[in-house]
Design a protein around this motif. Sequence first.
Motif, PDB file in Angstrom:
ATOM      1  N   GLY A  25       0.843  -1.197   0.000  1.00  0.00           N
ATOM      2  CA  GLY A  25       0.000   0.000   0.000  1.00  0.00           C
ATOM      3  C   GLY A  25       0.872   1.238   0.000  1.00  0.00           C
ATOM      4  O   GLY A  25       2.105   1.158  -0.015  1.00  0.00           O
ATOM      5  N   HIS A  26       0.216   2.381   0.032  1.00  0.00           N
ATOM      6  CA  HIS A  26       0.960   3.644   0.024  1.00  0.00           C
ATOM      7  C   HIS A  26       1.913   3.746   1.216  1.00  0.00           C
ATOM      8  O   HIS A  26       2.982   4.345   1.109  1.00  0.00           O
ATOM      9  CB  HIS A  26       0.004   4.837   0.027  1.00  0.00           C
ATOM     10  CG  HIS A  26      -0.672   5.058  -1.284  1.00  0.00           C
ATOM     11  ND1 HIS A  26       0.011   5.424  -2.414  1.00  0.00           N
ATOM     12  CD2 HIS A  26      -1.969   4.951  -1.642  1.00  0.00           C
ATOM     13  CE1 HIS A  26      -0.830   5.549  -3.421  1.00  0.00           C
ATOM     14  NE2 HIS A  26      -2.043   5.250  -2.982  1.00  0.00           N
ATOM     15  N   ASP A  27       1.536   3.143   2.339  1.00  0.00           N
ATOM     16  CA  ASP A  27       2.396   3.207   3.521  1.00  0.00           C
ATOM     17  C   ASP A  27       3.667   2.379   3.375  1.00  0.00           C
ATOM     18  O   ASP A  27       4.615   2.540   4.142  1.00  0.00           O
ATOM     19  CB  ASP A  27       1.629   2.793   4.775  1.00  0.00           C
ATOM     20  CG  ASP A  27       0.972   1.430   4.665  1.00  0.00           C
ATOM     21  OD1 ASP A  27       0.723   0.969   3.531  1.00  0.00           O
ATOM     22  OD2 ASP A  27       0.690   0.822   5.717  1.00  0.00           O
ATOM     23  N   ASP A  28       3.739   1.514   2.366  1.00  0.00           N
ATOM     24  CA  ASP A  28       4.947   0.734   2.105  1.00  0.00           C
ATOM     25  C   ASP A  28       5.943   1.489   1.216  1.00  0.00           C
ATOM     26  O   ASP A  28       7.097   1.078   1.096  1.00  0.00           O
ATOM     27  CB  ASP A  28       4.599  -0.594   1.419  1.00  0.00           C
ATOM     28  CG  ASP A  28       3.802  -1.509   2.325  1.00  0.00           C
ATOM     29  OD1 ASP A  28       4.286  -1.791   3.434  1.00  0.00           O
ATOM     30  OD2 ASP A  28       2.697  -1.909   1.929  1.00  0.00           O
ATOM     31  N   GLU A  29       5.490   2.569   0.599  1.00  0.00           N
ATOM     32  CA  GLU A  29       6.342   3.312  -0.329  1.00  0.00           C
ATOM     33  C   GLU A  29       7.646   3.802   0.308  1.00  0.00           C
ATOM     34  O   GLU A  29       8.715   3.590  -0.272  1.00  0.00           O
ATOM     35  CB  GLU A  29       5.567   4.490  -0.916  1.00  0.00           C
ATOM     36  CG  GLU A  29       6.341   5.279  -1.933  1.00  0.00           C
ATOM     37  CD  GLU A  29       5.509   6.422  -2.478  1.00  0.00           C
ATOM     38  OE1 GLU A  29       6.017   7.562  -2.438  1.00  0.00           O
ATOM     39  OE2 GLU A  29       4.370   6.183  -2.915  1.00  0.00           O
ATOM     40  N   PRO A  30       7.625   4.439   1.483  1.00  0.00           N
ATOM     41  CA  PRO A  30       8.889   4.895   2.072  1.00  0.00           C
ATOM     42  C   PRO A  30       9.886   3.765   2.313  1.00  0.00           C
ATOM     43  O   PRO A  30      11.086   3.913   2.064  1.00  0.00           O
ATOM     44  CB  PRO A  30       8.471   5.558   3.392  1.00  0.00           C
ATOM     45  CG  PRO A  30       7.036   5.912   3.208  1.00  0.00           C
ATOM     46  CD  PRO A  30       6.473   4.858   2.291  1.00  0.00           C
ATOM     47  N   ARG A  31       9.383   2.616   2.774  1.00  0.00           N
ATOM     48  CA  ARG A  31      10.271   1.474   3.050  1.00  0.00           C
ATOM     49  C   ARG A  31      10.881   0.942   1.764  1.00  0.00           C
ATOM     50  O   ARG A  31      12.099   0.735   1.677  1.00  0.00           O
ATOM     51  CB  ARG A  31       9.486   0.370   3.768  1.00  0.00           C
ATOM     52  CG  ARG A  31      10.290  -0.911   3.978  1.00  0.00           C
ATOM     53  CD  ARG A  31       9.454  -1.998   4.651  1.00  0.00           C
ATOM     54  NE  ARG A  31       8.235  -2.335   3.951  1.00  0.00           N
ATOM     55  CZ  ARG A  31       8.176  -3.170   2.906  1.00  0.00           C
ATOM     56  NH1 ARG A  31       9.278  -3.750   2.449  1.00  0.00           N
ATOM     57  NH2 ARG A  31       7.024  -3.435   2.317  1.00  0.00           N
ATOM     58  N   VAL A  65       3.580   2.841  -6.406  1.00  0.00           N
ATOM     59  CA  VAL A  65       4.757   2.545  -5.577  1.00  0.00           C
ATOM     60  C   VAL A  65       5.938   2.150  -6.462  1.00  0.00           C
ATOM     61  O   VAL A  65       7.068   2.622  -6.254  1.00  0.00           O
ATOM     62  CB  VAL A  65       4.435   1.455  -4.530  1.00  0.00           C
ATOM     63  CG1 VAL A  65       5.698   0.987  -3.825  1.00  0.00           C
ATOM     64  CG2 VAL A  65       3.416   1.979  -3.515  1.00  0.00           C
TER      65      VAL A  65
END
Length: 115
Positions: A25-31, A65
């Motif tokens: 998801g979008h929250d995985d993009e930084p990682r 992503v």
Amino acid sequence: MSVADDPQTPKAPRTVVLVVDGLIGHDDEPRLCGQVHALLASGDVDIVICDVGDLASRDAVAVAVLARMQLTAQRLGGSIRLRRVAPELRGLLGFCGLRNVVRREMIGPLHPDDA
């Protein structure tokens, strides 16, 4: 001077495989972008091959992503390539106009539906 020592001879790109699987998801993009950044910033890698064969998310979020990962790589002078791309994801990349931005890796195992 041998051919291998010739500075004019282009060197093969150095690659590493990063497995991108499951739901993203979008929250995985930084990682994920951070992983691409770390791999390329080391100076030991030119191309990050993202194995997406077990990626459960084959939607617009996954495309976004992957595009951000490519942008991260390009800012560092590298790139990402996709390996084992499911037909749905490949089609969505094309529909979004990103087929040439996030290219498919042509070497290595193909997704069973890629034949």
